[in-house]
Design a protein around this motif. Structure first.
Motif, PDB file in Angstrom:
ATOM      1  N   LYS A  72      58.390  49.303  38.962  1.00 14.45           N
ATOM      2  CA  LYS A  72      56.611  49.403  39.363  1.00 14.45           C
ATOM      3  C   LYS A  72      56.521  48.352  40.670  1.00 14.45           C
ATOM      4  O   LYS A  72      56.054  48.351  41.655  1.00 14.45           O
ATOM      5  CB  LYS A  72      55.703  49.438  37.739  1.00 14.45           C
ATOM      6  CG  LYS A  72      55.692  51.014  37.475  1.00 14.45           C
ATOM      7  CD  LYS A  72      54.170  50.273  36.647  1.00 14.45           C
ATOM      8  CE  LYS A  72      53.979  51.773  35.965  1.00 14.45           C
ATOM      9  NZ  LYS A  72      53.167  51.792  34.864  1.00 14.45           N
ATOM     10  N   LEU A  76      55.617  47.984  44.102  1.00 13.09           N
ATOM     11  CA  LEU A  76      54.095  47.541  44.760  1.00 13.09           C
ATOM     12  C   LEU A  76      55.111  46.649  45.834  1.00 13.09           C
ATOM     13  O   LEU A  76      54.455  46.382  47.351  1.00 13.09           O
ATOM     14  CB  LEU A  76      54.062  46.147  43.431  1.00 13.09           C
ATOM     15  CG  LEU A  76      52.944  47.317  42.667  1.00 13.09           C
ATOM     16  CD1 LEU A  76      52.488  45.999  41.754  1.00 13.09           C
ATOM     17  CD2 LEU A  76      52.037  47.755  43.375  1.00 13.09           C
ATOM     18  N   ASP A  79      56.087  48.273  49.442  1.00 16.60           N
ATOM     19  CA  ASP A  79      55.029  49.340  49.537  1.00 16.60           C
ATOM     20  C   ASP A  79      54.056  48.184  50.386  1.00 16.60           C
ATOM     21  O   ASP A  79      53.680  48.713  50.995  1.00 16.60           O
ATOM     22  CB  ASP A  79      54.053  50.009  48.424  1.00 16.60           C
ATOM     23  CG  ASP A  79      53.170  50.521  48.950  1.00 16.60           C
ATOM     24  OD1 ASP A  79      52.627  51.714  49.798  1.00 16.60           O
ATOM     25  OD2 ASP A  79      51.859  50.348  48.441  1.00 16.60           O
ATOM     26  N   LEU A  80      53.891  46.804  49.617  1.00 18.38           N
ATOM     27  CA  LEU A  80      53.398  45.844  50.491  1.00 18.38           C
ATOM     28  C   LEU A  80      54.156  45.816  51.802  1.00 18.38           C
ATOM     29  O   LEU A  80      53.447  45.715  53.331  1.00 18.38           O
ATOM     30  CB  LEU A  80      53.118  45.078  49.471  1.00 18.38           C
ATOM     31  CG  LEU A  80      52.743  43.288  50.113  1.00 18.38           C
ATOM     32  CD1 LEU A  80      50.999  43.467  50.437  1.00 18.38           C
ATOM     33  CD2 LEU A  80      52.948  42.410  48.941  1.00 18.38           C
ATOM     34  N   TYR A  95      48.240  39.629  43.530  1.00 14.76           N
ATOM     35  CA  TYR A  95      48.739  40.954  43.922  1.00 14.76           C
ATOM     36  C   TYR A  95      49.287  41.666  42.813  1.00 14.76           C
ATOM     37  O   TYR A  95      49.230  42.758  42.601  1.00 14.76           O
ATOM     38  CB  TYR A  95      49.412  41.392  45.413  1.00 14.76           C
ATOM     39  CG  TYR A  95      49.784  42.760  45.320  1.00 14.76           C
ATOM     40  CD1 TYR A  95      48.389  43.164  46.665  1.00 14.76           C
ATOM     41  CD2 TYR A  95      50.355  43.562  45.521  1.00 14.76           C
ATOM     42  CE1 TYR A  95      49.078  44.668  46.328  1.00 14.76           C
ATOM     43  CE2 TYR A  95      51.004  44.356  46.076  1.00 14.76           C
ATOM     44  CZ  TYR A  95      50.016  45.350  46.487  1.00 14.76           C
ATOM     45  OH  TYR A  95      50.029  46.608  47.010  1.00 14.76           O
ATOM     46  N   ILE A  96      49.977  41.714  42.533  1.00 12.33           N
ATOM     47  CA  ILE A  96      51.247  42.005  41.450  1.00 12.33           C
ATOM     48  C   ILE A  96      50.022  42.281  39.772  1.00 12.33           C
ATOM     49  O   ILE A  96      49.957  42.942  39.367  1.00 12.33           O
ATOM     50  CB  ILE A  96      52.143  41.320  40.677  1.00 12.33           C
ATOM     51  CG1 ILE A  96      52.774  41.653  42.076  1.00 12.33           C
ATOM     52  CG2 ILE A  96      52.817  41.949  40.000  1.00 12.33           C
ATOM     53  CD1 ILE A  96      54.691  40.442  42.781  1.00 12.33           C
ATOM     54  N   HIS A  99      47.851  44.748  40.549  1.00 11.94           N
ATOM     55  CA  HIS A  99      47.944  46.317  39.521  1.00 11.94           C
ATOM     56  C   HIS A  99      48.764  46.431  38.178  1.00 11.94           C
ATOM     57  O   HIS A  99      49.058  47.406  37.876  1.00 11.94           O
ATOM     58  CB  HIS A  99      49.291  46.513  41.130  1.00 11.94           C
ATOM     59  CG  HIS A  99      48.821  46.661  42.445  1.00 11.94           C
ATOM     60  ND1 HIS A  99      48.280  45.698  43.149  1.00 11.94           N
ATOM     61  CD2 HIS A  99      48.377  47.894  42.999  1.00 11.94           C
ATOM     62  CE1 HIS A  99      47.490  46.847  44.057  1.00 11.94           C
ATOM     63  NE2 HIS A  99      47.880  47.113  44.106  1.00 11.94           N
TER      64      HIS A  99
END
Length: 186
Positions: A72, A76, A79-80, A95-96, A99
């Motif tokens: 994951k 993330l 994708d970022l 950010y992490i 999520h």
């Protein structure tokens, strides 16, 4: 039932996984990066068949919680960097955490333990891969690339690029152009 799948990193991966799982007769509720939700339960025998089939395409089923968290985090970051161009309103750790809803120190230590690198270094490597990709397209200059990926300056991007690859971005671009010429001469 949820299946967690390693190495799904793009929309093409999602299409392949969806298609292959449907070929195996599974009814799918959703297919996201690293995660597939089926409508019905899956037996252990079916899981083995799915794992074997997905392995042919470079994917792996993930069963343990630690591996799911690591995957994951990777997804993330990928994708970022590759989809959102590193466009976030906070720092990477926030950010992490936002999520995953877990303590950053815990997931950071887990990531380092399993991957033998830090989340930050993984993030930097992904950014450099994106820079390489953009340099290969030859549609943007270094200033535009630095701006797009939220580098503070071109020199910061260049220094980080050289630290990771051993080459300056300009030299890397020249290498790419020389290789292309050699191939075209064949």
């Amino acid at each position: 039932m949820k299946l967690y799948i390693k190495n799904m990193v793009c929309s093409r991966c999602k299409m392949v996984v969806k298609s292959e799982l449907e070929k195996l007769g599974l009814q799918l509720f959703s297919v996201e990066l690293g995660e597939v939700e089926t409508i019905s339960e899956i037996s252990d025998l079916q899981k083995k068949e799915i794992a074997h089939h997905l392995k042919l395409f470079g994917f792996e089923l993930i069963d343990d919680k630690k591996s799911r968290i690591i995957e994951k985090i990777k997804l993330l970051i990928i994708d970022l960097v590759h989809t959102k161009n590193n466009n976030i309103n906070s720092n990477l750790s926030d950010y992490i955490v936002g999520h995953l809803s877990q303590d950053y120190n815990t997931i950071s230590n887990l990531f380092s333990e399993v991957e033998n690198t830090t989340i930050e270094k993984y993030f930097i490597h992904q950014k450099i891969e994106k820079v390489k990709e953009l340099l290969m397209y030859d549609e943007m200059n270094l200033s535009e690339i630095a701006f797009q990926l939220n580098y503070s300056s071109v020199s910061h991007l260049s220094n980080q690029f050289k630290k990771v690859t051993g080459f300056s971005p300009t030299y890397f671009k020249q290498l790419k152009n020389n290789k292309r010429k050699q191939i075209e001469d064949l």
